[in-house]
Design an enzyme around this catalytic site. Structure first.
Site, PDB file in Angstrom:
ATOM      1  N   GLY A  63       0.701  -1.232   0.009  1.00  0.00           N
ATOM      2  CA  GLY A  63       0.175  -0.309  -0.064  1.00  0.00           C
ATOM      3  C   GLY A  63       1.008   1.315  -0.017  1.00  0.00           C
ATOM      4  CD  GLU A  82       0.712  -5.680  -2.360  1.00  0.00           C
ATOM      5  OE1 GLU A  82       0.291  -4.594  -2.313  1.00  0.00           O
ATOM      6  OE2 GLU A  82       1.575  -6.027  -2.871  1.00  0.00           O
ATOM      7  CD  GLU A  98      -1.449  -1.020  -4.001  1.00  0.00           C
ATOM      8  OE1 GLU A  98      -1.971  -1.783  -4.694  1.00  0.00           O
ATOM      9  OE2 GLU A  98      -1.727  -1.264  -2.700  1.00  0.00           O
TER      10      GLU A  98
END
Length: 258
Positions: free
Chosen positions: A109, A132, A112
């Site tokens: 994240g 992930e 991201e």
């Protein structure tokens, strides 16, 4: 309002949001991202702010989502709550320019949300990754989509399927980041870039950001038409008149954001 997991500071027309969960390497939990979304809403409405920097600590921009928080969720929990949409995606919905200043780990994240920003300035210590798959899942905040657009299919597949990290120099050569600087110069460089942006006409900068982002959603012909209409509309602004007058008169423009 006060914040528990971020620090919000301003310097002239530049605001800085610093992720601040050092013991968790700035893992992105719901409380932190709600605070980020609240801060961005405040900065969106503040006409004195022209550019925002999103950063973390020297050790970690953000080492990923908070796994402990999400591990026990079931499908319907995540589906009904639309995990990530309300708060994480506030970054991509933010209309003013926003720069990610990254040092240390930007994983999962963290990678991201850095990619949601308009561009990334990285310290030499920065490491990017989408690990992930090691947790039995895949990226869920746009990693499989934005990473492909930034670095191409081969490297995106490599990173998403092996979970390997990309260092700052590889990120630069792969077009994931716009520039790499020594760690000690990271925030100074980001501040200089943000101040330069904030000194421009705010509505023109916002429309420029909108046009560049639209290129990912349109064909070339559609994008050219969209760009041209925005360009033409700029001639209704006082700032266009001021900018071109200042150029002709060989002086600095004094934009009024009108």
């Amino acid at each position: 309002m006060g914040y528990d997991m971020i620090e919000l500071t301003t310097d002239g027309a530049v605001a800085t949001i610093k992720l601040d969960r050092p013991k968790a390497l700035n893992a992105l939990n719901s409380e932190m991202m709600a605070e980020v979304a609240t801060a961005l809403a405040k900065l969106e409405a503040d006409d004195t702010i022209g550019c925002v920097i999103l950063t973390g600590s020297e050790k970690a921009f953000a080492a990923g989502a908070d796994i402990k928080e999400m591990a026990d969720n079931e499908y319907l929990d995540i589906y009904k709550n639309d995990m990530f949409e309300a708060n994480h995606c506030a970054i991509e919905r933010f209309r003013k320019p926003i720069i990610a200043a990254v040092s240390g780990y930007a994983l999962g994240g963290g990678c991201e949300i850095a990619m949601m920003c308009d561009f990334i300035i990285a310290a030499e210590t920065a490491k990017f990754g989408q690990p992930e798959i090691n947790l039995g899942v895949m990226p869920g905040i746009g990693g499989t989509q934005r990473l492909v657009r930034a670095v191409g299919k081969a490297k995106a597949m490599d990173m998403c399927l092996t979970g390997r990290m990309m260092d700052a120099q590889e990120a630069l050569s792969s077009n994931l980041v716009s520039r790499v600087v020594p760690l000690d110069n990271l925030m100074e460089t980001a501040q200089e870039a943000a101040a330069k942006i904030a000194a421009q006409s705010q509505p023109i900068a916002m429309m420029t950001k909108e046009a560049v982002n639209a290129s990912f959603e349109m064909t070339l012909a559609q994008g050219i038409r969209f760009e041209r209409r925005l360009f033409q509309s700029m001639f209704t602004t006082q700032d266009q008149k001021e900018g071109m007058a200042a150029f002709s008169e060989k002086r600095k423009p004094h934009f009024k954001n009108k």
